[in-house]
Design an enzyme around this catalytic site. Structure first.
Site, mmCIF file in Angstrom:
data_model
loop_
_atom_site.group_PDB
_atom_site.id
_atom_site.type_symbol
_atom_site.label_atom_id
_atom_site.label_comp_id
_atom_site.label_asym_id
_atom_site.label_seq_id
_atom_site.Cartn_x
_atom_site.Cartn_y
_atom_site.Cartn_z
ATOM 1 N N LYS A 1 0.157 -1.254 0.100
ATOM 2 C CA LYS A 1 -0.321 -0.024 0.359
ATOM 3 C C LYS A 1 0.922 1.585 -0.157
ATOM 4 O O LYS A 1 2.011 1.097 0.292
ATOM 5 C CB LYS A 1 -0.975 0.003 0.996
ATOM 6 C CG LYS A 1 0.057 -0.061 2.180
ATOM 7 C CD LYS A 1 0.166 1.485 3.378
ATOM 8 C CE LYS A 1 0.933 1.139 4.182
ATOM 9 N NZ LYS A 1 1.618 2.064 5.013
ATOM 10 N N PRO B 1 9.824 -4.236 0.319
ATOM 11 C CA PRO B 1 10.948 -3.833 1.027
ATOM 12 C C PRO B 1 10.147 -3.724 2.697
ATOM 13 O O PRO B 1 9.315 -3.305 3.168
ATOM 14 C CB PRO B 1 11.492 -2.690 0.678
ATOM 15 C CG PRO B 1 10.595 -2.083 -0.120
ATOM 16 C CD PRO B 1 10.066 -2.876 -0.810
ATOM 17 N N MET B 2 10.853 -4.485 3.495
ATOM 18 C CA MET B 2 11.109 -4.547 5.001
ATOM 19 C C MET B 2 11.753 -3.129 5.460
ATOM 20 O O MET B 2 12.371 -2.532 5.096
ATOM 21 C CB MET B 2 11.352 -5.137 5.711
ATOM 22 C CG MET B 2 11.430 -7.733 5.334
ATOM 23 S SD MET B 2 12.408 -8.058 6.119
ATOM 24 C CE MET B 2 11.682 -8.048 7.380
ATOM 25 N N GLY C 1 10.002 -0.338 4.626
ATOM 26 C CA GLY C 1 9.613 0.554 3.575
ATOM 27 C C GLY C 1 8.191 2.099 3.837
ATOM 28 O O GLY C 1 8.148 2.472 3.048
ATOM 29 N N GLY C 2 7.377 1.233 4.533
ATOM 30 C CA GLY C 2 6.225 1.687 4.954
ATOM 31 C C GLY C 2 5.061 2.106 3.898
ATOM 32 O O GLY C 2 4.196 2.444 3.607
ATOM 33 N N LEU C 3 5.216 0.765 3.796
ATOM 34 C CA LEU C 3 4.871 -0.654 2.108
ATOM 35 C C LEU C 3 3.507 -1.267 2.698
ATOM 36 O O LEU C 3 2.904 -1.786 2.405
ATOM 37 C CB LEU C 3 5.178 -0.197 1.334
ATOM 38 C CG LEU C 3 6.163 0.299 0.920
ATOM 39 C CD1 LEU C 3 6.612 0.017 -0.840
ATOM 40 C CD2 LEU C 3 5.389 1.336 0.060
ATOM 41 N N GLY C 4 4.279 -1.557 4.640
ATOM 42 C CA GLY C 4 2.543 -2.114 4.540
ATOM 43 C C GLY C 4 2.625 -3.667 4.263
ATOM 44 O O GLY C 4 1.979 -4.966 4.730
ATOM 45 N N GLY D 1 4.106 -6.876 5.510
ATOM 46 C CA GLY D 1 3.960 -7.352 7.053
ATOM 47 C C GLY D 1 2.774 -7.530 6.806
ATOM 48 O O GLY D 1 2.042 -8.766 7.790
ATOM 49 N N SER D 2 2.271 -6.842 7.034
ATOM 50 C CA SER D 2 0.898 -6.554 7.452
ATOM 51 C C SER D 2 -0.291 -7.326 6.260
ATOM 52 O O SER D 2 -1.102 -7.917 6.853
ATOM 53 C CB SER D 2 0.267 -5.070 7.423
ATOM 54 O OG SER D 2 0.419 -4.694 8.544
ATOM 55 N N ASP E 1 -2.816 -1.339 10.601
ATOM 56 C CA ASP E 1 -2.532 -1.264 9.565
ATOM 57 C C ASP E 1 -3.229 -2.890 8.516
ATOM 58 O O ASP E 1 -3.463 -3.311 7.408
ATOM 59 C CB ASP E 1 -1.060 -1.252 8.760
ATOM 60 C CG ASP E 1 -0.433 0.256 8.699
ATOM 61 O OD1 ASP E 1 -1.564 1.480 8.766
ATOM 62 O OD2 ASP E 1 0.505 0.582 8.230
#
Length: 284
Positions: free
Chosen positions: A13, A96-97, A99-102, A104-105, A138
């Site tokens: 996201k 990427p971990m 990275g603010g892209l969620g 893991g969520s 998230d």
């Protein structure tokens, strides 16, 4: 399809804006944000086990297996339903971990959706969202499965119909720990709440922002450098708590034209905004 033999996507996201509107008594922050799903995705595969264990086929560097969110999601789903079966999860990371892209969520949400289907548990979307919130703020939006205007700690979701768009997404070579950003004393926590109509006005007039961005740019010069380059090619913003930054384009060709100018020392991709999660139809 959507059986044991299939690959299950977990899309990333973007936060089209992120305002911190206050701090709650429980330590969480009150937020307003808009989530845009994109076609960059991790891939998960699930294999039934003959015992009752939940395992990972490959380990993620620096993450103990029992703390991996998709493992926690599978265990939570079993606990909530009394299901006893075991499963082996193969997680192919493309997001990427830090990275603010969620990523893991999204992995956790796809695990809830997939195993609810594969184990024939019959939980509805709202029930899965309640479980998702126990895993992180998230996670519910990925179960919700649509682009969304979010409030509360990110769990109060209203669907958004967004225009078609492509994004040049840059990935600075740093991982930003979300918790440290929210604890930063210099973080602005008093943004005035807005309504969905004001969000669309801001989208049109390019007045939206991310309250976490100044904190991260100050602490991580690589993020500031990537953002400065991107701003030469249009309005640019950081996603979530970083480190990834992006610029939006109305055509795919314009996004690729900007990507062609990317310095060799920077890594980035052109991604497409999704209308909804690829697995949206599997939750009632």
């Amino acid at each position: 399809m959507n059986g044991w033999q299939d690959a299950w996507p977990a899309p990333a996201k973007l936060n089209l804006f992120l305002h911190v509107t206050g701090r709650r008594a429980d330590g969480y922050h009150s937020l307003q944000t808009a989530f845009r799903l994109i076609d960059l995705a991790d891939i998960l595969r699930f294999e039934p086990r003959v015992d009752d264990r939940v395992t990972l086929k490959r380990l993620l560097a620096g993450v103990p297996p029992e703390q991996e969110l998709c493992v926690r999601a599978a265990c939570l789903l079993r606990e909530a339903t009394g299901h006893k079966a075991g499963v082996c999860i193969d997680l192919e990371k493309r997001i990427p971990m830090g990275g603010g892209l969620g990523g893991g969520s999204s992995d956790a949400a796809t695990t809830l959706i997939a195993l609810n289907h594969l184990w024939r548990l019959g939980l509805q979307r709202g029930e899965l969202q309640e479980l998702a919130l126990k895993l992180g703020a998230d996670v519910p939006v990925f179960v919700f499965g649509e682009n969304a205007f979010a409030e509360g700690i990110g769990e109060e979701l209203s669907p958004l119909v967004l225009p078609q768009a492509w994004y040049l997404l840059l990935m600075p070579p740093v991982e930003v720990p979300t918790a440290s950003v929210f604890k930063a004393p210099e973080l602005t926590r008093e943004s005035k709440p807005i309504k969905i109509t004001a969000f669309f006005d801001g989208l049109k007039h390019r007045t939206l922002h991310n309250d976490l961005e100044p904190v991260v740019c100050k602490r991580y010069p690589e993020v500031a450098r990537h953002l400065a380059w991107l701003k030469q090619h249009g309005e640019a913003r950081m996603s979530g708590s970083g480190a990834c930054v992006y610029a939006e384009f109305s055509t795919e060709s314009a996004a690729y034209a900007a990507h062609a100018q990317l310095p060799s020392a920077m890594r980035g991709y052109v991604v497409r905004g999704l209308e909804r999660h690829p697995l949206h139809g599997l939750t009632g």
